[in-house]
Motif scaffolding. Structure first.
Motif, PDB file in Angstrom:
ATOM      1  N   ASN A  31       0.821  -1.213   0.000  1.00 16.38           N
ATOM      2  CA  ASN A  31       0.000   0.000   0.000  1.00 16.38           C
ATOM      3  C   ASN A  31       0.853   1.259   0.000  1.00 16.38           C
ATOM      4  O   ASN A  31       2.039   1.223   0.332  1.00 16.38           O
ATOM      5  N   SER A  72      -2.893   3.184  -8.141  1.00 15.56           N
ATOM      6  CA  SER A  72      -4.312   2.858  -7.980  1.00 15.56           C
ATOM      7  C   SER A  72      -4.866   3.328  -6.641  1.00 15.56           C
ATOM      8  O   SER A  72      -4.235   3.135  -5.587  1.00 15.56           O
ATOM      9  N   ASN A  73      -6.041   3.936  -6.663  1.00 19.24           N
ATOM     10  CA  ASN A  73      -6.694   4.357  -5.422  1.00 19.24           C
ATOM     11  C   ASN A  73      -6.957   3.174  -4.493  1.00 19.24           C
ATOM     12  O   ASN A  73      -7.030   3.339  -3.263  1.00 19.24           O
ATOM     13  N   ASP A  74      -7.094   1.990  -5.052  1.00 17.63           N
ATOM     14  CA  ASP A  74      -7.308   0.796  -4.230  1.00 17.63           C
ATOM     15  C   ASP A  74      -6.087   0.490  -3.361  1.00 17.63           C
ATOM     16  O   ASP A  74      -6.202  -0.189  -2.337  1.00 17.63           O
ATOM     17  N   LYS A  75      -4.926   0.982  -3.789  1.00 16.27           N
ATOM     18  CA  LYS A  75      -3.697   0.755  -3.043  1.00 16.27           C
ATOM     19  C   LYS A  75      -3.330   1.948  -2.146  1.00 16.27           C
ATOM     20  O   LYS A  75      -2.287   1.934  -1.484  1.00 16.27           O
ATOM     21  N   ASN A  84      -3.363   3.903   1.050  1.00 21.82           N
ATOM     22  CA  ASN A  84      -3.624   3.578   2.454  1.00 21.82           C
ATOM     23  C   ASN A  84      -4.380   4.720   3.139  1.00 21.82           C
ATOM     24  O   ASN A  84      -5.463   4.544   3.665  1.00 21.82           O
ATOM     25  N   ASP A 141     -12.991   7.378  -1.174  1.00 21.62           N
ATOM     26  CA  ASP A 141     -12.947   6.423  -0.049  1.00 21.62           C
ATOM     27  C   ASP A 141     -11.544   6.157   0.478  1.00 21.62           C
ATOM     28  O   ASP A 141     -11.204   5.027   0.860  1.00 21.62           O
ATOM     29  N   VAL A 142     -10.732   7.204   0.530  1.00 18.14           N
ATOM     30  CA  VAL A 142      -9.410   7.115   1.144  1.00 18.14           C
ATOM     31  C   VAL A 142      -9.453   7.888   2.468  1.00 18.14           C
ATOM     32  O   VAL A 142      -9.896   9.040   2.497  1.00 18.14           O
ATOM     33  N   LYS A 144      -3.372  -1.792   5.980  1.00 16.04           N
ATOM     34  CA  LYS A 144      -4.266  -0.855   5.306  1.00 16.04           C
ATOM     35  C   LYS A 144      -5.339  -0.392   6.284  1.00 16.04           C
ATOM     36  O   LYS A 144      -6.052  -1.204   6.880  1.00 16.04           O
TER      37      LYS A 144
END
Length: 408
Positions: A114, A196-199, A201, A261-262, A309
């Protein structure tokens, strides 16, 4: 043979020296970024591009990897909004009204799962773009030392600290363009991320961190966006009077990341009389305070290093509850004041408050027939007045109640 050995030794020493990050102080970075030669760093201007190149060079000197779409740079083009409620159109044809902003993006790759995002905007108001509070007749450069060369200075200081520590996360450093025009650079990045926003933290944002006051009040917004934030901030605080706000939504770049959503934290030392004026210069900043803030943020990052995360949590959007008003007192509120009432941190020229004889430091405790207990109650009662109305205002001035008449 001795000469050859000495030469080899000197080459090794030189190579080792060249691999060390170039050390600069927060003050040196702020002085450069708030110099008149950058002409206020307005989005799309030559001065802003000059600042972008300086930041990119600082990233390179610190050993960061480029993570934009063109080296360290991520450009975005847009047409300025004519309607404040319309969405920005980033896909535009070349034309006289098209502006190109430039985010500057650097990366520390620790081969971790992350990435922590650390951001600050570097644009400002040029010679007095929309949003300027300067009312003089001659055009003047708005250098924006606190807003937001201060945040960039602390960001670069953190990059220096994190280069060889806290390896459980990668670190993405972004200095945003277009913040003053509506969070454009951060909004564009969040929709076109290079990691990526998924990564992602969590995201730390620093906007106006250069004016830490004598009481060491530091505002931290977004503390409700992850359950772990409050306890972590408390655990490492032995310097500040913290004013915490749970909401992940606010008038700075962290909002763009909260919206994807971070978890976010936004650090802020408060507004002042030089806000959005030509007088926001480097010699008025508290550099010891900025170093202390940098150390505090580093300690928070260190604590979170091995937590994996972080979970994201939605918060109430307090901006949706803010009442709309047609008039104003003409004051700069002290947003960090946590006592009873609304403390005045600055008075605008030729506005109702000045005409009524209100002063910096006065605490508004009553407006009309309504008591003022905090910022929200102040805004609610203010929203009931129209232009031309007259009313009474009661302020606490050094412990004494003073009543004045106000005409809006």
């Amino acid at each position: 043979m001795k000469f050859i050995k000495l030469t080899v030794f000197l080459l090794i020493v030189t190579a080792c020296h060249n691999n060390k990050p170039v050390q600069k102080t927060i003050k040196e970075d702020v002085i450069y970024l708030s110099n008149d030669s950058l002409e206020g760093r307005q989005t799309g201007s030559k001065g802003e591009l000059k600042a972008a190149k300086y930041i990119a060079q600082r990233f390179e000197d610190l050993g960061l990897q480029p993570k934009g779409t063109n080296g360290f740079f991520q450009e975005f083009s847009f047409k300025p909004k004519t309607n404040p409620h319309q969405k920005v159109n980033y896909t535009v044809k070349n034309g006289d009204s098209t502006i190109t902003g430039t985010n500057v993006v650097g990366f520390i790759d620790n081969q971790a799962e992350n990435t922590v995002i650390i951001g600050a905007h570097y644009d400002h108001l040029g010679y007095g773009a929309e949003g300027s509070l300067y009312r003089g007749e001659t055009k003047q450069i708005h250098n924006g030392a606190d807003d937001n060369a201060s945040g960039v200075g602390v960001l670069l200081n953190l990059a220096q600290k994190l280069k060889d520590s806290n390896k459980s996360n990668n670190y993405l450093f972004i200095t945003f363009s277009g913040e003053e025009m509506g969070l454009l650079g951060s909004n564009y990045y969040a929709k076109n991320p290079t990691v990526s926003n998924d990564k992602a933290n969590y995201m730390i944002n620093m906007d106006m961190v250069g004016r830490l006051k004598a009481d060491s009040t530091l505002a931290v917004y977004g503390v409700g966006t992850s359950p772990i934030f409050k306890q972590t901030l408390k655990a490492h605080n032995n310097k500040f009077k913290l004013v915490q706000n749970e909401s992940g939504v606010g008038p700075s770049d962290h909002t763009s990341f909260y919206n994807v959503d971070v978890p976010v934290l936004h650090f802020f030392t408060g507004q002042h009389e030089d806000y959005h004026k030509p007088s926001d210069d480097f010699d008025k900043l508290n550099y010891n305070g900025m170093r202390t803030i940098s150390n505090y943020i580093f300690d928070v990052i260190t604590d979170l290093n091995d937590n994996g995360k972080l979970p994201f949590r939605k918060t109430k959007n307090e901006s949706e509850e803010t009442p709309r008003f047609k008039v104003g007192l003409g004051v700069i509120p002290d947003y960090l004041f946590d006592g009873k009432g609304m403390r005045i941190d600055g008075i605008s020229e030729d506005k109702p408050a000045q005409k009524a004889g209100l002063e910096k430091g006065d605490i508004v405790v009553k407006l009309g027939d309504s008591s003022v207990t905090d910022m929200m109650s102040y805004m609610k009662v203010l929203s009931t007045f129209n232009k031309g109305d007259k009313t009474k205002v009661v302020v606490d001035r050094n412990g004494e109640k003073v009543e004045k008449e106000i005409q809006f």
